[in-house]
Design an enzyme around this catalytic site. Structure first.
Site, PDB file in Angstrom:
ATOM      1  CB  CYS A 187      -0.437  -0.145   8.236  1.00  0.00           C
ATOM      2  SG  CYS A 187       0.433  -0.795   6.807  1.00  0.00           S
TER       3      CYS A 187
ATOM      4  CB  CYS B  65      -0.436  -3.773   7.854  1.00  0.00           C
ATOM      5  SG  CYS B  65       1.076  -2.808   8.006  1.00  0.00           S
TER       6      CYS B  65
END
Length: 98
Positions: free
Chosen positions: A23, A26
Site C-alpha cells: 500500500c 501506508c
C-alpha cells in the site's frame, strides 16, 4: 510477545496503524507516525498491524481499507480514521483522549 488484546487493554493510549506492505499511502504514513511518536513521547504507544498477516484482527475491527488508524485505551476504541493524515491532524485528533 504480548497479544494484541493485551496491548490495547493498557491504560496508556495505543494508536494502531493497520497497513499493508503493498500500500503506497501506508508507506507515506509510516514516517508521519514516527514524527507523531517523537512528539507525543511516552504518552502514546504506536503499533503496526499488517492486515495481510493478521486478517482476523483486521476483520474484528472492520478494517476495509488501509491505512486505517484506530486509537485504543483500556481496550476501548476511541477514534478511527482511514487514509493518510498529517502529523498535526493526527495529534489534534488524538490529544483529547490522552
Amino acid at each position: 510477545m504480548a497479544s494484541f488484546q493485551e496491548i490495547i487493554n493498557k491504560d496508556n493510549p495505543v494508536l494502531v496503524d493497520f497497513f499493508a506492505t503493498w500500500c503506497g499511502p501506508c508507506q507515506t504514513l509510516a514516517p508521519i507516525l514516527s514524527d507523531v511518536k517523537a512528539e507525543m513521547g511516552e504518552s502514546l504507544n504506536i503499533i503496526k498491524i499488517d492486515v495481510d498477516k493478521n486478517q482476523a484482527v483486521a476483520a474484528k475491527f472492520h478494517v476495509r481499507g488501509v491505512p486505517m488508524l484506530i486509537l485504543f485505551k483500556n481496550g476501548k476504541e476511541l477514534w478511527k480514521q482511514s487514509g493518510v493524515m498529517s502529523k498535526t491532524e493526527i495529534i489534534n485528533k488524538i490529544k483529547p483522549y490522552i
